[in-house]
Design an enzyme around this catalytic site. Structure first.
Site, PDB file in Angstrom:
ATOM      1  N   GLU A 241       0.835  -1.217   0.000  1.00 40.04           N
ATOM      2  CA  GLU A 241       0.000   0.000   0.000  1.00 40.04           C
ATOM      3  C   GLU A 241       0.866   1.263   0.000  1.00 40.04           C
ATOM      4  OE1 GLU A 241      -3.238   0.269  -0.334  1.00 40.04           O
ATOM      5  OE2 GLU A 241      -3.769  -1.846  -0.187  1.00 40.04           O
TER       6      GLU A 241
ATOM      7  N   ASN B 129       1.259   3.835  -3.244  1.00 43.03           N
ATOM      8  CA  ASN B 129       0.920   5.260  -3.101  1.00 43.03           C
ATOM      9  C   ASN B 129       2.044   6.158  -3.618  1.00 43.03           C
ATOM     10  OD1 ASN B 129      -1.585   4.762  -2.008  1.00 43.03           O
ATOM     11  ND2 ASN B 129      -1.054   5.365   0.073  1.00 43.03           N
TER      12      ASN B 129
ATOM     13  N   ARG C 156      -9.715   3.468  -7.083  1.00 38.19           N
ATOM     14  CA  ARG C 156      -8.985   3.373  -5.824  1.00 38.19           C
ATOM     15  C   ARG C 156     -10.024   3.296  -4.719  1.00 38.19           C
ATOM     16  NH1 ARG C 156      -4.537   1.622  -6.838  1.00 38.19           N
ATOM     17  NH2 ARG C 156      -3.890   2.208  -4.744  1.00 38.19           N
TER      18      ARG C 156
HETATM   19  N1  LIG Z   1       2.868   9.194  -1.534  1.00 35.25           N
HETATM   20  C1  LIG Z   1       1.802   9.977  -1.789  1.00 35.25           C
HETATM   21  N2  LIG Z   1       1.940  11.125  -2.522  1.00 35.25           N
HETATM   22  C2  LIG Z   1       0.889  11.924  -2.788  1.00 35.25           C
HETATM   23  N3  LIG Z   1      -0.374  11.667  -2.353  1.00 35.25           N
HETATM   24  C3  LIG Z   1      -0.586  10.556  -1.632  1.00 35.25           C
HETATM   25  C4  LIG Z   1       0.479   9.650  -1.297  1.00 35.25           C
HETATM   26  N4  LIG Z   1      -0.034   8.636  -0.564  1.00 35.25           N
HETATM   27  C5  LIG Z   1      -1.344   8.909  -0.439  1.00 35.25           C
HETATM   28  N5  LIG Z   1      -1.695  10.047  -1.066  1.00 35.25           N
HETATM   29  C6  LIG Z   1      -3.039  10.693  -1.103  1.00 35.25           C
HETATM   30  O1  LIG Z   1      -3.818  10.116  -0.053  1.00 35.25           O
HETATM   31  C7  LIG Z   1      -5.032   9.564  -0.602  1.00 35.25           C
HETATM   32  C8  LIG Z   1      -5.445   8.347   0.213  1.00 35.25           C
HETATM   33  O2  LIG Z   1      -4.520   7.267   0.059  1.00 35.25           O
HETATM   34  P1  LIG Z   1      -5.017   5.773   0.302  1.00 35.25           P
HETATM   35  O3  LIG Z   1      -5.675   5.720   1.643  1.00 35.25           O
HETATM   36  O4  LIG Z   1      -3.891   4.846   0.046  1.00 35.25           O
HETATM   37  O5  LIG Z   1      -6.151   5.577  -0.802  1.00 35.25           O
HETATM   38  P2  LIG Z   1      -6.038   5.361  -2.396  1.00 35.25           P
HETATM   39  O6  LIG Z   1      -4.613   5.021  -2.719  1.00 35.25           O
HETATM   40  O7  LIG Z   1      -6.972   4.218  -2.674  1.00 35.25           O
HETATM   41  O8  LIG Z   1      -6.479   6.651  -3.014  1.00 35.25           O
HETATM   42  C9  LIG Z   1      -4.700   9.275  -2.056  1.00 35.25           C
HETATM   43  O9  LIG Z   1      -5.870   9.256  -2.861  1.00 35.25           O
HETATM   44  C10 LIG Z   1      -3.768  10.446  -2.410  1.00 35.25           C
HETATM   45  O10 LIG Z   1      -4.497  11.610  -2.702  1.00 35.25           O
HETATM   46 MG   LIG Z   2      -3.398   3.768  -1.703  1.00 32.84          MG
END
Ligand SMILES: Nc1ncnc2c1ncn2[C@@H]1O[C@H](COP(=O)(O)OP(=O)(O)O)[C@@H](O)[C@H]1O
Ligand SMILES: [Mg+2]
Length: 148
Positions: free
Chosen positions: A46, A50, A105
């Site tokens: 995860e 990301n 997502r």
């Molecule tokens: N490394 C990252 N860089 C930029 N934005 C991020 C990062 N990790 C997470 N995010 C932001 O946080 C939100 C939530 O992440 P997550 O809970 O993993 O859900 P998902 O990946 O399904 O969107 C993402 O939609 C994104 O906008």
């Molecule tokens: Mg994610």
């Protein structure tokens, strides 16, 4: 047993599997249970997904770095990118929050990571990148399990 490693790779989707498998090998000496392996792989997957996807939009050139330190039966890890950054970390960590609903997502990445990891924290600056930090303590290696 103490051990330390750093793995850096370009932001392409395929490298999620590389990081997941490398990290699984790295924790093997801790003799994790099947459940611990599965939880650990999920956290890594995860966090790395990301960084690749949200941090860098899979650009194929920017670098994701995974650092891990094993001390006794505890692993401390960071997954870092120098990409987009997160506008509002608290909001991003809410269950079902995603900035990419059109890409199917689930918005559950952080929620899942928090439930499987100890002391998960996120530092992020818009335009500078994101560092996800966590620990996980594995059940102690016993003499019996060593003999398996
Ligand atoms: N490394 C990252 N860089 C930029 N934005 C991020 C990062 N990790 C997470 N995010 C932001 O946080 C939100 C939530 O992440 P997550 O809970 O993993 O859900 P998902 O990946 O399904 O969107 C993402 O939609 C994104 O906008
Ligand atoms: Mg994610």
């Amino acid at each position: 047993m103490n051990n330390e490693m750093t793995l850096s790779f370009v932001a392409i989707e395929e490298n999620e599997a590389l990081a997941r498998m490398a990290m699984t090998c790295f924790i093997t000496p801790l003799d994790p249970t099947i459940e611990e392996i599965s939880e650990f792989k999920t956290i890594v997957s995860e966090a790395v997904t990301n960084a690749i996807l949200h941090g860098y939009e899979c650009d194929g050139t920017s670098i994701v770095t995974v650092h891990a330190l094993i001390e006794g039966n505890k692993i401390s890890m960071t997954v870092s990118d120098e990409g987009a950054g997160i506008f509002d970390v608290e909001q991003a960590m809410e269950p079902m929050f995603t900035t990419r609903p059109f890409m199917e997502r689930s918005g559950m990445g952080f929620t899942i990571m928090e439930s499987f990891a100890d002391n998960l924290s996120v530092e992020s600056v818009i335009g500078n990148g994101t560092v996800v930090k966590f620990e996980k303590t594995f059940s102690p290696v016993t003499e019996v399990s060593r003999m398996r």
